[in-house]
Scaffold this active site. Structure first.
Site, PDB file in Angstrom:
ATOM      1  N   ASP A  38       0.852  -1.191   0.000  1.00  0.00           N
ATOM      2  CA  ASP A  38       0.000   0.000   0.000  1.00  0.00           C
ATOM      3  C   ASP A  38       0.892   1.246   0.000  1.00  0.00           C
ATOM      4  O   ASP A  38       2.032   1.205   0.474  1.00  0.00           O
ATOM      5  CB  ASP A  38      -0.864   0.049   1.270  1.00  0.00           C
ATOM      6  N   ARG A  79      -0.878  -0.721  -8.515  1.00  0.00           N
ATOM      7  CA  ARG A  79      -2.273  -0.438  -8.150  1.00  0.00           C
ATOM      8  C   ARG A  79      -2.452   1.083  -8.205  1.00  0.00           C
ATOM      9  O   ARG A  79      -1.864   1.808  -7.399  1.00  0.00           O
ATOM     10  CB  ARG A  79      -2.554  -0.943  -6.739  1.00  0.00           C
TER      11      ARG A  79
END
Ligand SMILES: Cc1cc2nc3c(=O)[nH]c(=O)nc-3n(C[C@H](O)[C@H](O)[C@H](O)COP(=O)(O)OP(=O)(O)OC[C@H]3O[C@@H](n4cnc5c(N)ncnc54)[C@H](O)[C@@H]3O)c2cc1C
Length: 329
Positions: free
Chosen positions: A142, A192
Site C-alpha cells: 500500500d 495499483r
C-alpha cells in the site's frame, strides 16, 4: 449556488476535518469501542480476526472474485510489534495457501516498522515477499502519506528486483507519480493505481477532484499502453464509474490481455459496481481489511464520502433506541 459545485475539490474542509480527527487517539478509541459492537464498522471491515477475513474471502471467491487481505494497523511502536505484524502476514499466507482462492496480501510498510527502523522494515518485507513467492502469491504494498513515498518505493524496488512478485500502490493525487511510474517501468511492476486517501499539501498534491481524475487518466494510459521497454500489470483501483469507463475504453483500444490488468475495489463499497465490472467479464479483486486497529481505515472511508457519517449516526441511534416491536425474552 449552494450544492452546484462545478469544481468539486478533492480536499474539502469536512474531509480534512475527518482526516484530522482520525489522528486523535481519544476520538478513534471512542469509535473503536462501539464500532464492532454496534455493527457500523462491519460495512467496511468484515471482522477483527483472520478467520473473519478468510470467511469473507471465501464468500467472494465463490462469487468469482479475487481478493487481497490486509491486516489493519499502521505505525507500530517497537521492533517487537514490527516482527509480530510480519508474523501475522506470514500466517495469513499460510492459511490462504490451499484455500483455492486467488488471494494476495496487502501491507503498509509503517506496519512493518518503516518509521522506526527502515533496515528492519526492509528485511521483514523481503521475508514476506520470499514466502509469498514460494507459495505462488503476490505481496502488494500500500502507499501511505507522502512522508513515506520515497522510502516505500525504495523498499518496494529492492523486493521486486529479488522476487518479481511484489506490487505497489501509486497515488494519482501526487504530482510526482508520473515520473515515479516511468522510473519503475523497468521492473515490470504490478501497479495499483489509486486516487490517494491522505491529506497532502498543494505543493505535492493536486487539490481539485478534476485534477486528480485527469492525472488518474494520464497514469492509467501509461499503465495500459503497449511499451517498448518494461511492461506494467495494471490494478485499476477505483469506484469512480467515469474512470472505470475510461479504463474499459483503453483496455479495448490497446487490446490489453487479462493477464495484464485487473480492477480492484474495497470490501463493502459500491457492491453494485463490483457486480457490473465482474459481469462485464473483467477480473476484479476485492481488498479485504480486517483486525482490531480498523479505526483509521474506517475514518478514511468516512472522509471519502461524508454521507457515510449519517449511515454511522443512523446505525448508532437505531441500535440504542429501545425497540418498539415485540422483544424476544
Ligand atoms: C483496492 C483499493 C486499494 C487502495 N489502496 C490505497 C493505498 O494503498 N493508498 C491510498 O492512498 N489509497 C488507497 N485506496 C483508496 C483510494 O486512494 C481512494 O481514497 C478511494 O478508493 C476513493 O476513491 P475512488 O477512486 O473510489 O473515487 P471517489 O471519487 O472518491 O469515489 C467514486 C465513487 O465511489 C463511491 N465511494 C467512494 N468511496 C466511498 C466510501 N468510502 N463509501 C461509499 N462509497 C464510496 C461513491 O459512489 C463515489 O461517488 C485504495 C482503494 C482501493 C479501491
Amino acid at each position: 449556488m449552494w450544492g452546484a459545485t462545478f469544481e468539486e475539490p478533492h480536499t474539502t474542509p469536512l474531509r480534512n476535518f475527518i482526516l484530522w480527527l482520525a489522528g486523535k487517539k481519544s476520538v478513534t478509541d471512542a469509535i473503536a469501542r462501539s464500532g464492532m459492537k454496534y455493527g457500523f464498522a462491519r460495512r467496511f471491515v468484515p471482522g477483527e480476526t483472520l478467520a473473519d477475513a478468510i470467511a469473507a474471502a471465501a464468500e467472494l471467491g465463490r462469487a468469482g472474485r479475487r481478493v487481497t487481505l490486509n491486516q489493519l494497523g499502521e505505525n507500530v511502536a517497537s521492533a517487537e510489534e514490527s516482527r509480530q505484524s510480519a508474523d501475522s502476514y506470514l500466517e495469513m499466507l499460510r492459511q490462504l495457501n490451499g484455500t483455492g482462492l486467488d488471494a494476495t496480501i496487502s501491507v503498509k510498510l509503517t506496519h512493518l516498522g518503516l518509521d522506526l527502523d527502515p533496515k528492519l522494515c526492509r528485511s521483514l518485507t523481503l521475508e514476506i515477499a520470499a514466502r509469498a513467492a514460494e507459495l505462488g502469491s503476490t505481496l502488494e504494498i500500500d502507499m501511505e502519506s507522502s512522508a513515506y513515498t520515497d522510502r516505500t518505493i525504495d523498499i518496494y524496488g529492492n523486493a521486486q528486483r529479488q522476487y518479481r512478485n511484489v506490487g505497489l500502490a501509486i497515488q494519482a493525487s501526487l504530482r510526482r507519480s508520473e515520473s515515479d511510474l516511468e522510473r519503475l517501468a523497468a521492473l515490470n511492476p504490478k501497479i495499483r493505481l489509486v486516487k490517494g486517501a491522505y491529506r497532502e499539501p498543494a505543493a505535492l498534491a493536486f487539490q481539485k477532484k478534476s485534477e486528480v481524475d485527469a492525472n488518474y487518466r494520464t497514469l492509467l494510459d501509461i499503465l495500459l499502453r503497449p511499451r517498448t521497454t518494461g511492461q506494467f500489470v495494471a490494478a485499476i483501483a477505483t469506484h469512480d464509474p467515469a474512470l472505470i469507463d475510461f479504463a474499459e475504453r483503453k483496455i479495448k483500444e490497446y487490446a490489453v490481455p487479462q493477464s495484464q490488468y485487473e480492477f480492484q475495489m474495497l470490501f463493502g463499497i459500491r457492491r453494485d459496481l463490483q457486480d457490473q465490472v465482474h459481469a462485464a467479464g473483467h477480473p476484479l479483486r476485492v481488498y479485504i481489511p480486517f483486525g482490531s486497529s480498523w479505526c483509521p481505515y474506517f475514518m478514511r472511508r468516512l472522509a471519502e464520502r461524508p454521507a457515510n457519517i449519517w449511515f454511522l449516526v443512523r446505525s448508532l441511534t437505531a441500535e440504542r433506541k429501545p425497540s418498539t416491536g415485540t422483544r424476544a425474552k
